[in-house]
Scaffold this motif. Structure first.
Motif, PDB file in Angstrom:
ATOM      1  N   GLN A 254       0.813  -1.227   0.000  1.00  0.00           N
ATOM      2  CA  GLN A 254       0.000   0.000   0.000  1.00  0.00           C
ATOM      3  C   GLN A 254       0.842   1.272   0.000  1.00  0.00           C
ATOM      4  O   GLN A 254       0.406   2.302  -0.498  1.00  0.00           O
ATOM      5  CB  GLN A 254      -1.003   0.012   1.177  1.00  0.00           C
ATOM      6  N   THR A 255       2.062   1.168   0.515  1.00  0.00           N
ATOM      7  CA  THR A 255       2.889   2.382   0.548  1.00  0.00           C
ATOM      8  C   THR A 255       3.635   2.590  -0.771  1.00  0.00           C
ATOM      9  O   THR A 255       4.179   3.657  -1.023  1.00  0.00           O
ATOM     10  CB  THR A 255       3.917   2.331   1.714  1.00  0.00           C
ATOM     11  N   VAL A 256       3.683   1.563  -1.615  1.00  0.00           N
ATOM     12  CA  VAL A 256       4.364   1.679  -2.908  1.00  0.00           C
ATOM     13  C   VAL A 256       3.378   2.125  -3.998  1.00  0.00           C
ATOM     14  O   VAL A 256       3.708   2.923  -4.882  1.00  0.00           O
ATOM     15  CB  VAL A 256       4.991   0.314  -3.308  1.00  0.00           C
ATOM     16  N   LEU A 257       2.147   1.621  -3.921  1.00  0.00           N
ATOM     17  CA  LEU A 257       1.173   1.849  -4.993  1.00  0.00           C
ATOM     18  C   LEU A 257       0.964   3.329  -5.368  1.00  0.00           C
ATOM     19  O   LEU A 257       0.838   3.642  -6.553  1.00  0.00           O
ATOM     20  CB  LEU A 257      -0.173   1.201  -4.624  1.00  0.00           C
ATOM     21  N   PRO A 258       0.915   4.260  -4.403  1.00  0.00           N
ATOM     22  CA  PRO A 258       0.681   5.654  -4.799  1.00  0.00           C
ATOM     23  C   PRO A 258       1.791   6.229  -5.694  1.00  0.00           C
ATOM     24  O   PRO A 258       1.586   7.236  -6.345  1.00  0.00           O
ATOM     25  CB  PRO A 258       0.620   6.405  -3.461  1.00  0.00           C
ATOM     26  N   ASP A 259       2.951   5.576  -5.734  1.00  0.00           N
ATOM     27  CA  ASP A 259       4.052   6.046  -6.577  1.00  0.00           C
ATOM     28  C   ASP A 259       4.053   5.400  -7.959  1.00  0.00           C
ATOM     29  O   ASP A 259       4.983   5.606  -8.740  1.00  0.00           O
ATOM     30  CB  ASP A 259       5.396   5.741  -5.893  1.00  0.00           C
ATOM     31  N   ILE A 260       3.030   4.592  -8.242  1.00  0.00           N
ATOM     32  CA  ILE A 260       3.012   3.816  -9.484  1.00  0.00           C
ATOM     33  C   ILE A 260       2.139   4.496 -10.548  1.00  0.00           C
ATOM     34  O   ILE A 260       1.018   4.913 -10.268  1.00  0.00           O
ATOM     35  CB  ILE A 260       2.482   2.385  -9.188  1.00  0.00           C
ATOM     36  N   ALA A 261       2.674   4.579 -11.789  1.00  0.00           N
ATOM     37  CA  ALA A 261       1.922   5.238 -12.877  1.00  0.00           C
ATOM     38  C   ALA A 261       0.950   4.267 -13.528  1.00  0.00           C
ATOM     39  O   ALA A 261      -0.183   4.637 -13.854  1.00  0.00           O
ATOM     40  CB  ALA A 261       2.890   5.779 -13.919  1.00  0.00           C
ATOM     41  N   VAL A 262       1.386   3.023 -13.760  1.00  0.00           N
ATOM     42  CA  VAL A 262       0.560   2.013 -14.433  1.00  0.00           C
ATOM     43  C   VAL A 262       0.862   0.644 -13.835  1.00  0.00           C
ATOM     44  O   VAL A 262       2.006   0.344 -13.499  1.00  0.00           O
ATOM     45  CB  VAL A 262       0.868   1.974 -15.954  1.00  0.00           C
ATOM     46  N   ILE A 263      -0.191  -0.181 -13.710  1.00  0.00           N
ATOM     47  CA  ILE A 263       0.012  -1.561 -13.242  1.00  0.00           C
ATOM     48  C   ILE A 263      -0.301  -2.522 -14.376  1.00  0.00           C
ATOM     49  O   ILE A 263      -1.314  -2.368 -15.063  1.00  0.00           O
ATOM     50  CB  ILE A 263      -0.938  -1.875 -12.057  1.00  0.00           C
ATOM     51  N   LEU A 264       0.580  -3.512 -14.575  1.00  0.00           N
ATOM     52  CA  LEU A 264       0.204  -4.643 -15.416  1.00  0.00           C
ATOM     53  C   LEU A 264       0.160  -5.849 -14.484  1.00  0.00           C
ATOM     54  O   LEU A 264       1.162  -6.188 -13.847  1.00  0.00           O
ATOM     55  CB  LEU A 264       1.210  -4.878 -16.542  1.00  0.00           C
ATOM     56  N   GLY A 265      -1.030  -6.460 -14.358  1.00  0.00           N
ATOM     57  CA  GLY A 265      -1.115  -7.572 -13.422  1.00  0.00           C
ATOM     58  C   GLY A 265      -2.390  -8.366 -13.558  1.00  0.00           C
ATOM     59  O   GLY A 265      -3.202  -8.131 -14.467  1.00  0.00           O
ATOM     60  N   ARG A 266      -2.564  -9.298 -12.639  1.00  0.00           N
ATOM     61  CA  ARG A 266      -3.762 -10.121 -12.587  1.00  0.00           C
ATOM     62  C   ARG A 266      -4.966  -9.262 -12.208  1.00  0.00           C
ATOM     63  O   ARG A 266      -4.811  -8.104 -11.785  1.00  0.00           O
ATOM     64  CB  ARG A 266      -3.578 -11.225 -11.528  1.00  0.00           C
ATOM     65  N   ALA A 267      -6.147  -9.875 -12.278  1.00  0.00           N
ATOM     66  CA  ALA A 267      -7.367  -9.138 -11.912  1.00  0.00           C
ATOM     67  C   ALA A 267      -7.963  -9.699 -10.631  1.00  0.00           C
ATOM     68  O   ALA A 267      -9.175  -9.881 -10.519  1.00  0.00           O
ATOM     69  CB  ALA A 267      -8.365  -9.184 -13.057  1.00  0.00           C
ATOM     70  N   GLY A 268      -7.092 -10.003  -9.655  1.00  0.00           N
ATOM     71  CA  GLY A 268      -7.564 -10.421  -8.339  1.00  0.00           C
ATOM     72  C   GLY A 268      -8.355  -9.279  -7.715  1.00  0.00           C
ATOM     73  O   GLY A 268      -8.039  -8.099  -7.914  1.00  0.00           O
ATOM     74  N   ALA A 269      -9.397  -9.631  -6.967  1.00  0.00           N
ATOM     75  CA  ALA A 269     -10.331  -8.613  -6.493  1.00  0.00           C
ATOM     76  C   ALA A 269      -9.700  -7.602  -5.537  1.00  0.00           C
ATOM     77  O   ALA A 269     -10.068  -6.422  -5.543  1.00  0.00           O
ATOM     78  CB  ALA A 269     -11.509  -9.294  -5.810  1.00  0.00           C
TER      79      ALA A 269
END
Ligand SMILES: CC(=O)N[C@H]1[C@@H](OP(=O)(O)OP(=O)(O)OC[C@H]2O[C@@H](n3ccc(=O)[nH]c3=O)[C@H](O)[C@@H]2O)O[C@H](CO)[C@@H](O)[C@@H]1O
Length: 363
Positions: A254-269
């Protein structure tokens, strides 16, 4: 209040429970807590690492085909229900919370039998096997996707969203990228295949790496712990440029995500709850290996609102990965528009909504 949480196997079933726990503490509503999981699930490491009291019981999931293993599953279920009853009698919880994964089947079933208030959280757009079974016995069913309501007894269902959304919603960029030797000012693509990693996503990353090394954006690639040794072996024969970081797992995502521009990943809920809470543009590659293809349905709920793009696992190669990510990484206004659409779908007060359900049950 005194609360027992149970849920696990994968992170998507653990982090919603942790989000409720953290919020209960923040609001000074928690007297004592116990988490019940299995030794094999990711919870045994994640929960113990956070120094939360943890009890393990032994249980396994049902095989979809008829097999002798299912007899063992039933035997373990009966044994662990007995064990769970004993733990419940000793701990005397006011409420028992289940967040999915087969471990919660025995714990919530036992609690319901002992007439202790129970609530489960279904994170997905299609109900999991455990929650479908528990729906008959528990008092309340909290859901995140309205369409899943019809799979449960109507009177018990409450739309709360995924509690994890609230835990990440307010977090601001905080330069965590420097922990991975990346620059906080350069747009960063995060690639990861859910909490356990995904072989096909990892293979596509390796194939795309020579080109990713030359991009003007950064890449943070998370392989999943079980795949890390294999990835390191493959990387020993490749160059990894300074704009690319490779790690097995990220604690406190949760502390890393705000620094991320785009995610490529699974569609886990639970990932989707995070993506929508923060308004992060994403390219979703649903896992085809989950019950009733629920990740595709999860993903579609974002794609239909222009809040994400989707590509199937079959379509995913190094080349297609580069094509879809370049398209977004090189177009800031598209990223902004998609992020905004994603944010519209977020439920930033989901943990409080969930806690209200717990409170209503015990008062
Ligand atoms: C294969 C499988 O059965 N997947 C299910 C599982 O997925 P899985 O556990 O992969 O679930 P999600 O993608 O929903 O959540 C992953 C969670 O792990 C966290 N994370 C991930 C990587 C990392 O390095 N660090 C970290 O903290 C993410 O931030 C997120 O909170 O539960 C989800 C929620 O019920 C389901 O929708 C998925 O279909």
């Amino acid at each position: 209040m005194r609360v027992i949480f149970s849920g696990g196997g994968t992170g998507g079933h653990i982090y919603p429970a942790l989000a409720v726990l953290e919020r209960l503490k923040e609001r000074d509503l928690l007297d004592e807590v116990l988490y019940i999981g299995t030794e094999k699930g990711l919870e045994s490491r994640i929960i113990r690492q956070k120094q939360i009291p943890f009890e393990a019981i032994e249980l396994q999931g049902f095989k979809r085909s008829l097999s002798l293993e299912n007899l063992k599953t039933i035997k373990l279920f009966l044994q662990s229900t007995r064990r769970a009853k004993q733990i419940l009698r000793d701990f005397k919880p006011d409420v028992v919370v289940g967040t999915g994964g087969y471990v919660s089947s025995a714990v919530l079933f036992a609690a319901a039998r002992l007439h202790i208030p129970t609530v489960i959280n279904e994170q997905n757009s299609v109900a999991g096997i455990t929650n479908r079974f528990l729906g008959r016995y528990v008092d309340r069913i909290s859901i995140a996707f309205p369409e899943v309501a019809e799979q449960f007894p109507k009177a018990k269902v409450v739309l709360t969203g995924n509690p994890r959304a609230q835990q990440v919603a307010g977090i601001k960029p905080n330069q965590r990228l420097t922990d991975f030797k990346l620059q906080p000012t350069i747009p960063t693509l995060l690639i990861f295949g859910g909490s356990r990693g995904a072989e096909r996503i990892n293979a596509a990353f390796l194939e795309a790496l020579p080109e990713l090394n030359q991009k003007d954006y950064q890449v943070l690639f998370v392989s999943g712990r079980v795949h890390y040794a294999k990835i390191q072996k493959a990387l020993a024969e490749q160059t990894v440029a300074a704009n690319v970081a490779v790690v097995p797992y990220i604690n406190d995502m949760q502390t890393v995500l705000p620094d991320i521009a785009v995610i490529l990943g699974r569609a886990g809920a639970t990932s989707l709850a995070e993506i929508t809470a923060l308004g992060i543009p994403s390219i979703l590659v649903p896992s085809p290996y989950v019950t009733n293809d629920h990740q595709t349905k999860n993903a579609q709920s974002l794609v239909s609102h222009q809040a994400a793009e989707m590509i199937t696992e079959n379509e995913l190669t190094g080349t297609s990965l580069l094509k879809v990510t370049d398209h977004l990484m090189q177009n800031q206004s598209l990223r902004q528009a998609m992020g905004e659409q994603a944010r519209q779908l977020g439920v930033p007060d989901a943990a409080d909504r969930f806690i209200k359900v717990m409170q209503d049950l015990i008062h």
